[in-house]
Write an enzyme that holds these catalytic residues in place. Structure first.
Site, short mmCIF file in Angstrom:
data_model
loop_
_atom_site.label_atom_id
_atom_site.label_comp_id
_atom_site.label_asym_id
_atom_site.label_seq_id
_atom_site.Cartn_x
_atom_site.Cartn_y
_atom_site.Cartn_z
N ASP A 130 0.85 -1.21 0.00
CA ASP A 130 0.00 0.00 0.00
C ASP A 130 0.88 1.26 0.00
O ASP A 130 0.58 2.24 -0.67
CB ASP A 130 -0.91 -0.02 1.23
CG ASP A 130 -1.64 -1.36 1.35
OD1 ASP A 130 -2.35 -1.71 0.41
OD2 ASP A 130 -1.44 -2.07 2.36
N HIS B 45 -4.76 -3.22 6.69
CA HIS B 45 -4.62 -3.48 5.24
C HIS B 45 -6.01 -3.85 4.73
O HIS B 45 -6.38 -5.02 4.62
CB HIS B 45 -3.63 -4.60 4.98
CG HIS B 45 -3.65 -5.03 3.53
ND1 HIS B 45 -3.18 -4.24 2.51
CD2 HIS B 45 -4.13 -6.16 2.94
CE1 HIS B 45 -3.36 -4.86 1.36
NE2 HIS B 45 -3.94 -6.02 1.58
#
Ligand code: NAX
Length: 323
Positions: free
Chosen positions: A159, A187
């Site tokens: 990410d 996440h």
């Protein structure tokens, strides 16, 4: 020549495993002077596929690869492991609620946490990639009763890299110019890619992009990038996830020279509930993950931090019987 280090990868016949093992064996994780032994765990139905992967590893004749151990026995897979990459997980099936997914994975990560505790090296570093990664990491860390929770970390570098690339593209710079960006929290679609502290070539990022773009495009694009890749590719990110996992382990063991993002057990920094596995801005040195505690956050950031914290608290609540 150094002694070989043992690296365990679970879900080794899966798509991330396939994108990861050859790079690890080539020395991209621990360096080109570090011999390794790969210990590969799969479930029995995937052992044939794993045998094929092992044959391909042999066919590369990697100078650093001393041995490959394919197995469906956790005690063999984790035996003496210096590094563990927990990639294998139960995917969400049709009609499965989030709670069912947490439960199904809870069973896997409870057993693997116990086996790591009993069989791995006492200084093992464990990275959890398999989703829901933060809470799977929490379960594994809790079940490894004799190991400090700091030896467990969950992956958000993918990410972080997605956010870095997107900001670099928007500001027309090379990714090297982006610093101090961070991905906070889970996440999942609640993760918070923060730009308040980020700089681009030394200039605050929020002086270079407008706030509406940040709030309405940047944040949702990073949050939804995994889904966008599934729509385009027909399957989930594999090469970029493998790349991030290798980077996570390399930085953790060899050190960082800039801030990155990793999930680690919260000790209450930034008022985040203690005990959950939360992604923070971090640096690594001496084999340890250090949270960057120097950030000043505004109300917009704090609201986002709370939102993703709330989701992690709900996830912890759903699996509290496993802790
Ligand atoms: P695949 O379905 O291709 O591979 C998973 C492999 O794990 C399979 O070969 C399966 O047999 C094995 N497995 C299942 N249960 C196991 C167990 N108990 N022990 C050992 N092996 C087991 O999935 P893949 O695309 O490789 O993704 C793996 C995991 O990574 C998924 O949970 C996925 O959601 C997660 N991801 C996490 C990311 C992150 O940033 N944290 C990003 C990428 C990825 O989506």
């Amino acid at each position: 020549m150094k002694e070989p280090l043992r690296i365990t990868v679970t879900g080794a016949a899966g798509q991330i495993g396939y994108a990861m093992l050859f790079r690890i064996a080539a020395g991209e994780m621990l360096g080109i002077d570090q011999p390794i032994i790969l210990q590969l765990l799969e479930i029995p139905p995937a052992m044939n596929a794993l045998d094929g992967v092992v044959m391909e590893l042999q066919d590369c004749a990697f100078p650093l690869l001393r041995r490959v151990v394919p197995t469906s026995q956790p005690e063999e897979a984790f035996s003496g492991a210096d590094f563990v990459l927990l990639v294998g997980a139960r995917p969400r099936g049709p009609g499965m609620e989030r709670k069912d997914l947490l439960e199904a994975n809870g069973a896997i990560f409870t057993g693997q946490g116990k086996a790591i505790n009993d069989y791995a090296s006492k200084s093992v570093k464990v990275l959890v990639v398999g989703n829901p990664a933060n809470t799977n990491c929490l379960i594994a860390a809790h079940n490894a009763r004799d190991l400090p929770p700091e030896q467990f970390s969950s992956m958000t570098i993918l990410d972080h890299n997605r956010a870095t690339a997107l900001l670099a593209e928007r500001t027309s710079v090379h990714i090297d110019a982006v610093e101090n960006l961070a991905v906070w929290g889970n996440h999942s679609a609640t993760m918070f890619p923060e730009l308040l502290s980020a700089t681009v070539g030394g200039t605050p990022a929020l002086e270079l992009v407008d706030f509406e773009w940040y709030r309405d495009q940047f944040i949702p694009t990073v949050q939804q990038r995994g889904a966008e890749i599934i729509r385009a590719r027909g399957s989930s990110s594999a090469a970029s996830a493998a790349n991030a996992a290798i980077e996570h382990m390399r930085l953790w063991s060899l050190g960082t020279n800039t801030v990155t993002s990793m999930g680690t057990v919260s000790r209450g920094d930034y008022d985040i509930a203690e005990g959950i596995v939360y992604s923070f801005p971090v640096s690594c040195s001496g084999g340890k993950i250090e949270i960057d505690k120097t950030r000043t956050l505004d109300d917009f950031c704090v609201d986002r931090l709370r939102l993703t914290e709330k989701e992690l608290l709900e996830e912890r609540d759903a699996i509290k019987h496993l802790l």
